[in-house]
Design a protein around this motif. Structure first.
Motif, PDB file in Angstrom:
ATOM      1  N   SER A 992       9.222   8.269  76.135  1.00 28.15           N
ATOM      2  CA  SER A 992       7.589   7.737  75.894  1.00 28.15           C
ATOM      3  C   SER A 992       7.237   7.906  74.295  1.00 28.15           C
ATOM      4  N   ALA A 993       7.315   9.086  73.903  1.00 30.70           N
ATOM      5  CA  ALA A 993       6.397   9.964  72.983  1.00 30.70           C
ATOM      6  C   ALA A 993       7.405   8.921  71.237  1.00 30.70           C
ATOM      7  N   LEU A 994       8.669   9.016  71.991  1.00 34.45           N
ATOM      8  CA  LEU A 994       9.197   8.950  70.672  1.00 34.45           C
ATOM      9  C   LEU A 994       8.825   7.018  70.095  1.00 34.45           C
ATOM     10  N   GLY A 995       9.234   6.124  71.743  1.00 35.71           N
ATOM     11  CA  GLY A 995       8.888   4.972  71.308  1.00 35.71           C
ATOM     12  C   GLY A 995       7.365   5.123  70.213  1.00 35.71           C
ATOM     13  N   LYS A 996       6.396   5.748  71.610  1.00 36.13           N
ATOM     14  CA  LYS A 996       5.020   5.840  70.497  1.00 36.13           C
ATOM     15  C   LYS A 996       5.070   5.663  69.141  1.00 36.13           C
ATOM     16  N   ILE A 997       6.269   7.076  68.557  1.00 36.81           N
ATOM     17  CA  ILE A 997       5.611   6.619  66.842  1.00 36.81           C
ATOM     18  C   ILE A 997       6.903   5.676  65.950  1.00 36.81           C
ATOM     19  N   CYS A 998       8.082   4.908  66.849  1.00 36.12           N
ATOM     20  CA  CYS A 998       9.003   3.615  66.599  1.00 36.12           C
ATOM     21  C   CYS A 998       8.028   2.834  66.465  1.00 36.12           C
ATOM     22  N   GLN A 999       6.811   2.358  67.239  1.00 37.19           N
ATOM     23  CA  GLN A 999       5.963   1.540  67.283  1.00 37.19           C
ATOM     24  C   GLN A 999       4.314   1.705  66.058  1.00 37.19           C
ATOM     25  N   PHE A1000       3.789   3.316  66.165  1.00 34.15           N
ATOM     26  CA  PHE A1000       2.746   2.779  65.030  1.00 34.15           C
ATOM     27  C   PHE A1000       2.936   3.844  64.188  1.00 34.15           C
ATOM     28  N   HIS A1001       4.383   4.095  64.199  1.00 27.27           N
ATOM     29  CA  HIS A1001       4.393   5.257  62.561  1.00 27.27           C
ATOM     30  C   HIS A1001       5.645   4.227  62.395  1.00 27.27           C
ATOM     31  N   ARG A1002       6.381   2.969  62.101  1.00 28.25           N
ATOM     32  CA  ARG A1002       7.452   3.001  61.904  1.00 28.25           C
ATOM     33  C   ARG A1002       7.789   3.078  59.924  1.00 28.25           C
ATOM     34  N   ASP A1003       6.635   3.105  59.377  1.00 28.48           N
ATOM     35  CA  ASP A1003       6.816   3.209  58.273  1.00 28.48           C
ATOM     36  C   ASP A1003       7.124   3.989  57.614  1.00 28.48           C
ATOM     37  N   SER A1004       6.757   5.222  58.098  1.00 25.32           N
ATOM     38  CA  SER A1004       7.294   6.658  57.753  1.00 25.32           C
ATOM     39  C   SER A1004       8.349   7.144  58.444  1.00 25.32           C
TER      40      SER A1004
END
Length: 1116
Positions: A992-1004
């Motif tokens: 779930s946390a990995l999903g949040k990173i994909c969603q909110f920090h796609r450019d990083s």
């Protein structure tokens, strides 16, 4: 008072306190008068003297004490003076003039020197010590210590004894001031113990040395007194050798005190000391009282776990000797005919005091030393007893087995086969008392060794108990077999019990119709517990059983049948709860009519019906739910009366010899608090506890229906949060607090509160919450502290925003206190680990105590979580104060549970306070990242969840850490046993946390790599909350045709379809209904828009049953 009578009193006082001693002597003798009238008049006058002329009164008393020829007047003066000089309500010392104070001090010392009557000497020493304890520490009596040293070194045994008695009483107040005189005291004590020919002096010296040793805080100071121990023991042996058993018993009582408070002082000479005590216990020529005290000494040492952990386990040879002594005491039993006739309750007919001491001490010994020490000793001795010809020995072996089961349960569970064989073989014993003891043992073992005993041996135990119910020759055995069924079924699942129900229920029905009342009562209790354990399986017996139960309820009206009727209420209500409202409804009405008429009749105070009825009503309420409301007006008044019972307390001074009067039929529990002995009638406390529990039940069951009673119940229960006489009362009051608030809140919300609004909830919450916080502050029991925090947490959830800042401040301050107190207790336990004799068994007990401590931390975490969710950003100033308490909980030296709680608290702050929480990221994120790879899966779960929260709300503050976060999450997800049930929650939260990173920090991130990696982990099925979030996120990405999720040429579509299929086929667990609808729409669109070949290959990747299920979902 009119002026005439007050003038008359002035004249009386002037006469009493005038130059002629006679009126004052008369007043004092009237205070001792047996006639109430005369005594109370004298008390009024005495109190007037005290209030108006304290100087004259004290000097008169001192004069009488010094010069009256009458012993009883001198004694009474000493007692009265002591009372006036005790630091409580009647303390008059500060009101006396300096000249009176000086005169009193010198009078008292003159009296000590010249008093010849022994009883008065002792009272005098009490009076001097009482005064000195208040003024000596501040240098208010410089003459006293030199006087005491002068007396103790004089050649008068009377003065030596007086000085030693005062040393004993004063050491706790002036121990520290005596440190410079250690050498002198040591030689004085040694001299008096070793060389005095007077036994009173030796006992006083023993008391003084023991009290003094207890007040020395440094071990090296205590060690200087080590060489007194042999002469201390000699005091005891000499008294025994010269036949002075009363003196020996005094010495034993003092040594028992030393064993309880300073066991380590005895360690170096333990073998000699314990050896001597066992010799006394084995000496049959001595009085029972003396031998019992010697046993008490050894058991006290065994129980001194906190101060000398593991010490007694180092002496196995003594433990087997003590065990043999206790077993022998169990043989002291007569075959009393009253036992066999079974007309009355006296189960202990024929048992001696030896027998009951032996029984109690076996229990305590096993609990304090544990199974690894006791079981080897028992397994040597018990078979010998069982093989002997005498019935008493068989009986003793079985009683012993039942007594040691609680303390030895872990070890006995490993040897169940031997234990069960030993007991079941005795079911056939020719002597009924032995059969009774075997059944008794099964009952006790069912409680202590359950549920293992039940699951492994039901096929042997239940038939044996059923057979014992046929023992019509010995009704007491029958009744006991029925009550053992109760113990057995309490730890039993319905599937074990159901196959035996036919046999057991039919036998119990036969017993119900049997003439002996004791047997009928046993059968009722057993039926109740069998119904309770088998629940709806009991329905098939309902029609056979209920008519009998109702008949007893209606017909058992004699005084002699009271208990029978009470048990029938219990049975009916438990059967009703087991079979449920539909089956029970018609009989319930009839039963309630009977209960209502009983409630209206005048029951005697000792009638057991009252407490059984309170419980039966509450069960009927649980069974009938809201249908019970019409009966509340009948049930509540007597229930409130029982809950408001005042404890029946008698208070005496702890050092008086007069025991608290105990009337035969009442059990009285005594506790010693400081210098007071408090006796409490237990039956009153039990009724009060039952009533409080029932109030809690009604509030819980009836919810808003309970509203009309809140205004009476809250003022009854809130003060009981601090009812220290009885734990059950406090526990019930604690559990009721959130129920009362919830009931009020629901009543207001549903418009059932007679027009009251939210201000009523606030008023109630303002009454309850501060009271809970204050009670928590004073609560001595760790377990109840945890319950109080739990209740506080629920209350805050219910009345949340209604709390004002000062209340939040109180809660936060108390939480700091709780954390500090808990850490202190842990530190003290760590000290125990360092003890010389610390061993594995102590380690086990320590772990159990620490687990209870974790329960407290758990509740602290929950409370803070609730406060953060309720007040969000405005709670942060409090959080800042708390952070110095919470940060240490992240430490590597802390338990996993503490680390988990600290992380959860930060997760709550980050999630609820969002931007306002960014300022904490610098401090907490490094901890959080490290904890992602903690070896404990619960800590990992909390940490990776926190990473998800920070990714969602952390924006630019989180961005620089994305790289490290990815590698930490990767470790969790690639763990070889990631999907094992222990680890799956951590895995799901990492996904779930990995999903949040994909969603909110796609450019990083390297999205073409990371997003498909996330997809490959789906679906997740362990954490049902996170699974709904994650599957919704996947759905949204597909809806907006996210390039990274679909992949080049839609190559990830088959995977997406298979995730959707698996999620949809799992029902409502993994996805919300709204998301499921969107998934179905996406799949229908794909059916229409995809080329047939792509569609076919996508479908073919599904399992056949998924294809079928999906087709039916899509076509519906």
């Amino acid at each position: 008072m009119d002026s005439e009578s007050s003038q008359f009193q002035q004249v009386q006082l002037a006469t009493i306190l005038g130059p002629d001693p006679a009126p004052f002597e008369t007043l004092i003798s009237h205070l001792m008068s047996a006639g109430n009238e005369q005594r109370s008049q004298a008390e009024v006058l005495f109190n007037l003297c005290k209030d108006n002329h304290p100087d004259a009164l004290s000097l008169k008393l001192a004069h009488l004490l010094q010069s009256s020829p009458h012993v009883e007047l001198r004694a009474m003066s000493a007692i009265l003076l002591r009372k006036q000089l005790t630091r409580d309500d009647s303390y008059i010392w500060p009101r006396l003039s300096p000249s009176t104070q000086a005169a009193l001090k010198s009078h008292l010392l003159v009296c000590v020197q010249q008093e010849v009557a022994k009883t008065i000497s002792k009272k005098l020493c009490d009076t001097v010590s009482e005064l000195a304890s208040g003024i000596l520490p501040d240098g208010g009596w410089p003459e006293l210590l030199p006087f005491m040293f002068q007396c103790v070194t004089s050649d008068s045994p009377r003065l030596q004894e007086s000085a030693l008695l005062m040393f004993a009483q004063l050491s706790q107040y002036i121990g520290e001031t005596l440190i410079p005189h250690l050498n002198t005291l040591h030689s004085v004590f040694l001299q008096c113990l070793a060389s005095s020919s007077n036994s009173d002096v030796r006992i006083a010296a023993l008391g003084a040395s023991i009290n003094f040793i207890q007040c020395l805080s440094s071990p090296s100071d205590r060690d200087r007194f080590q060489d007194l121990l042999p002469v201390m023991m000699q005091t005891l042996t000499e008294a025994l050798n010269s036949g002075q058993e009363a003196t020996a018993q005094e010495a034993l009582e003092l040594l028992i005190e030393l064993a309880g408070t300073e066991p380590k002082f005895l360690r170096r000479q333990l073998v000699d000391v314990v050896g001597s005590m066992l010799q006394i216990a084995e000496a049959e020529s001595l009085e029972e009282g003396t031998r019992h005290l010697a046993i008490e000494f050894v058991i006290t040492l065994a129980e001194a776990r906190e101060r000398a952990p593991g010490m007694m386990r180092k002496l196995p040879q003594f433990i087997s000797r003590l065990f043999a002594i206790l077993m022998k005491m169990l043989l002291d039993i007569e075959d009393d005919p009253a036992w066999h006739s079974a007309e009355s309750e006296d189960e202990d007919a024929g048992e001696s005091s030896n027998y009951s001491v032996g029984q109690e001490c076996l229990d305590r010994l096993a609990i304090s030393l544990g199974g690894n020490t006791i079981v080897p000793v028992a397994s040597e001795l018990l078979p010998q007893y069982l093989a002997a010809p005498e019935w008493q020995k068989h009986h003793a072996a079985l009683i012993a087995l039942a007594q040691i089961a609680e303390g030895c349960s872990k070890v006995m569970i490993k040897n169940l086969e031997q234990v069960v064989n030993m007991v079941l073989n005795s079911f056939q014993d020719p002597h009924p008392r032995v059969r009774w003891a075997a059944i008794n043992a099964i009952g006790q073992l069912s409680t202590d060794l359950g549920p293992e005993l039940q699951t492994q041996y039901h096929q042997r135990v239940l038939p044996a108990l059923a057979a014992a119910m046929d023992d019509f020759q010995s009704p007491r055995v029958q009744a006991h077999a029925a009550s053992a069924v109760l113990n057995f079924s309490e730890n039993c699942t319905p599937d074990i019990l159901t196959p035996y129900l036919d046999g057991i229920v039919s036998k119990l029905l036969v017993l119900l119709q049997n003439g002996k009342q004791m047997v009928q009562e046993g059968a009722l209790t057993a039926l109740a517990s069998v119904a309770d354990s088998s629940q709806e399986h009991f329905q098939k017996y309902y029609d056979a059983v209920m008519p009998y139960l109702k008949a007893i309820l209606v017909n058992a009206t004699d005084k002699s049948n009271r208990m029978l009727r009470a048990k029938s209420m219990e049975c009916i209500s438990l059967v009703g709860m087991a079979v449920g409202k539909e089956k029970f409804r018609d009989d319930a009405k009839q039963v309630m009519e009977v209960l209502m008429s009983l409630q209206g009749s005048q029951l005697e105070t000792d009638d057991p019906t009252t407490s059984y009825m309170l419980q039966a009503w509450a069960r009927l309420c649980k069974c009938l739910g809201q249908d019970f409301l019409p009966y509340m007006s009948v049930v509540m008044p007597p229930l409130l009366q029982s809950a408001q019972l005042k404890p029946d307390v008698t208070i005496t001074s702890a050092d008086t010899d007069d025991d608290i009067d105990i009337s035969d039929d009442e059990s009285i529990e005594t506790i010693t608090l400081g210098d007071k002995r408090i006796g409490i009638k237990t039956s009153v406390l039990e009724e009060k506890a039952t009533a409080c529990n029932m109030l809690c039940c009604y509030a819980d069951e009836l919810k808003e229906g309970f509203y009309p009673w809140i205004d009476q119940v809250a003022p009854t229960l809130v003060p009981l949060l601090k009812f220290y006489f009885h734990e059950e009362v406090r526990k019930a009051a604690v559990s009721a607090m959130p129920e009362l608030l919830r009931s009020a809140k629901l009543a207001v919300e549903k418009g059932q509160a007679q027009g009251r609004n939210e201000s009523y909830i606030k008023q109630l919450s303002d009454y309850i919450i501060p009271a809970l916080v204050e009670a928590l502050h004073k609560e001595p029991e760790t377990e109840i502290c945890a319950s109080m925090l739990d209740a506080l947490n629920e209350c805050v959830q219910i009345s949340g925003p209604l709390l004002d800042e000062s209340q939040v401040r109180c809660i936060v301050d108390e939480i700091k206190q709780v954390i500090t107190a808990s850490s202190t207790r842990r530190r003290e336990r760590l000290e125990r680990v360092k003890a010389e004799d610390f061993d594995a068994e102590e380690g086990e007990l320590l772990r159990e105590e620490n687990e209870q401590e974790e329960e407290v931390f758990d509740q602290v975490g929950d409370c803070l979580g609730t406060l953060i969710k309720t007040f969000k950003g405005s709670f942060l100033p409090f959080f800042d104060e708390l952070s110095s308490y919470i940060t240490p909980m992240w430490g590597k030296d802390k338990t996993a549970e503490e680390r988990r709680i600290a992380i959860c608290i930060f997760d709550d702050v980050a999630e609820q306070c969002r931007e306002a929480a960014l300022k904490y990221y610098d401090t907490y994120l490094p901890f959080l990242l490290e904890a992602c790879n903690d070896e404990n899966p619960d800590v990992r779960q909390a940490a990776v969840y926190g990473i998800g929260v920070c990714a969602e709300f952390g924006g630019s503050v989180f961005r620089p850490l994305v790289g490290e976060a990815l590698s930490r999450l990767n470790v969790v997800m690639r763990h070889p046993n990631a999907l094992h049930s222990d680890n799956v929650m951590a895995y799901d939260n990492a996904v779930s946390a990995l999903g949040k990173i994909c969603q909110f920090h796609r450019d990083s991130i390297d999205a073409a790599q990371v997003v498909p990696a996330w997809l490959s982990c789906l679906p997740i099925k362990g954490d049902l909350i996170e699974s709904k979030v994650v599957h919704d996120q996947l759905c949204s990405m597909v809806e907006r045709s996210d390039r990274d999720i679909l992949g080049p040429n839609n190559q990830y579509l088959p995977k997406i379809v298979s995730v959707f299929a698996e999620v949809l086929c799992a029902g409502k667990d993994l996805v919300t209904e709204e998301t499921a609808g969107r998934m179905v729409n996406i799949l229908r669109q794909l059916q229409q828009t995809l080329p047939p070949s792509t569609l076919a290959s996508t479908w073919s990747s599904l399992q056949p049953q998924q294809q079928l299920k999906l087709q039916s979902i899509l076509s519906s």
